[in-house]
Design an enzyme around this catalytic site. Structure first.
Site, PDB file in Angstrom:
ATOM      1  N   GLY A   1      52.657 116.414 -13.560  1.00  0.00           N
ATOM      2  CA  GLY A   1      52.222 115.056 -13.275  1.00  0.00           C
ATOM      3  C   GLY A   1      52.587 114.636 -11.878  1.00  0.00           C
ATOM      4  O   GLY A   1      52.882 115.468 -11.010  1.00  0.00           O
ATOM      5  N   GLU A   2      52.561 113.339 -11.638  1.00  0.00           N
ATOM      6  CA  GLU A   2      52.898 112.753 -10.350  1.00  0.00           C
ATOM      7  C   GLU A   2      51.891 113.083  -9.252  1.00  0.00           C
ATOM      8  O   GLU A   2      52.052 112.643  -8.127  1.00  0.00           O
ATOM      9  CB  GLU A   2      54.283 113.201  -9.854  1.00  0.00           C
ATOM     10  N   GLY A   3      50.886 113.888  -9.531  1.00  0.00           N
ATOM     11  CA  GLY A   3      49.950 114.267  -8.483  1.00  0.00           C
ATOM     12  C   GLY A   3      50.409 115.431  -7.640  1.00  0.00           C
ATOM     13  O   GLY A   3      49.889 115.638  -6.536  1.00  0.00           O
TER      14      GLY A   3
END
Length: 332
Positions: free
Chosen positions: A304-306
């Site tokens: 996640g988080e990009g």
């Protein structure tokens, strides 16, 4: 009764999308064709540079103000035990980003990317999609509009990521609403769900599809009923980037599901986007194929988080520098 009014502005934008600059794209492809190298020997680097030129209007292209935007939201459906993580983990992740200690901070430093992390009312989870709408129409439209503000201040490459406990279940529900199927067709382990938890995830998706049956033919209505705040904000950011002709990198299962909303509304809506990274979530590959995406990276990143988008930005920056450096030698 459902009123279409809150979504009217977005429908109008989706009906009037700007087109790519085909002359800029052709100029970059001509550059590579004339360079002193075997034809197409740089593979997808050439395609990335041409895509960047087409959507920036600059040939050769350049990336000087890249931005990583991460949207964080919480979901009422998590009360059914569909994630191994507590809801508080979303806010903890946002705080870690703010403190500079998250993985995304380090990748942004490595590739000189700006970083914005948006807390989307984490203290107020969305409605439980298995028995209520995630958002009302005005709330969904307002969140999309908020997402559009991600490009405020300027950027020439937008990278999108998400944070949200339970959002792989919500992504599965949204993709099932948009493309058909049952929960079992779209759910996966997410952040570490075991087999029993995956069954619960599938059951909650099926419950959501049944509860909202008859109201999911409109993709924006599907977004507000079985989506969530980070999904709405990401959809808004994608649309804003398109209207400003800003090339965009997507990352993750949830962001791909948010993008799918725009694709179903207008199949041309994602032409300015590339999928940076394919996650291990089983249905992500299926969703990517339906949207016509071929990921740049496949590193098994599900964090996640990009993070995948930020890593992809490094590749895009390299493609831009490759084309501009070769242009200086070729002088087309």
């Amino acid at each position: 009764m459902t009123s279409a009014l809150p979504f009217d502005d977005f429908r109008n934008l989706l009906d009037n999308l700007p087109a790519a600059d085909l002359k800029a794209e052709a100029r970059v492809r001509t550059l590579f064709a004339r360079a002193d190298k075997p034809a197409h020997s740089l593979g997808r680097i050439e395609d990335i540079a041409a895509w960047l030129a087409a959507w920036s209007g600059r040939a050769p292209p350049a990336v000087t103000r890249p931005l990583m935007a991460v949207f964080a939201g919480n979901h009422g459906v998590t009360r059914h035990g569909i994630s191994p993580r507590p809801v508080a983990a979303t806010a903890n992740a946002v705080e870690l980003c703010a403190a500079g200690g998250a993985a995304i901070n380090q990748v942004c430093i490595a590739y000189d990317l700006g970083l914005k992390v948006f807390d989307l009312a984490l203290h107020v989870p969305t409605g439980d999609i298995s028995e209520d709408a995630a958002l009302d129409e005005r709330g969904c439209a307002a969140t999309m509009a908020f997402g559009m503000e991600a490009i405020a201040g300027g950027t020439d490459l937008l990278c999108l990521g998400d944070l949200g406990v339970g959002n792989s279940t919500v992504a599965a529900a949204l993709l099932a609403a948009l493309f058909g199927g049952r929960g079992a067709d779209w759910v996966g382990p997410g952040s570490g769900a075991d087999a029993a938890m995956q069954v619960r995830k599938a059951d909650e998706v099926d419950a959501a599809l049944a509860f909202h049956h008859g109201h999911l033919d409109d993709p924006l209505e599907a977004l507000r009923r079985v989506g969530g705040r980070e999904f709405a904000a990401i959809a808004g950011a994608i649309l804003a980037a398109r209207m400003q002709k800003i090339p965009l990198l997507l990352d993750g299962f949830a962001a791909t599901a948010a993008a799918a909303v725009l694709y179903v509304a207008n199949p041309a809506a994602l032409e300015h986007c590339l999928l940076a990274s394919l996650s291990p979530e089983p249905a992500h590959a299926r969703a990517a194929e339906l949207l016509g995406f071929r990921p740049l990276l496949d590193l098994g990143i599900s964090h996640g988080e990009g993070v995948g988008a930020a890593l992809g930005a490094g590749l895009v920056k390299a493609a831009a520098l490759t084309s501009s450096g070769m242009a200086a030698a070729v002088r087309i």
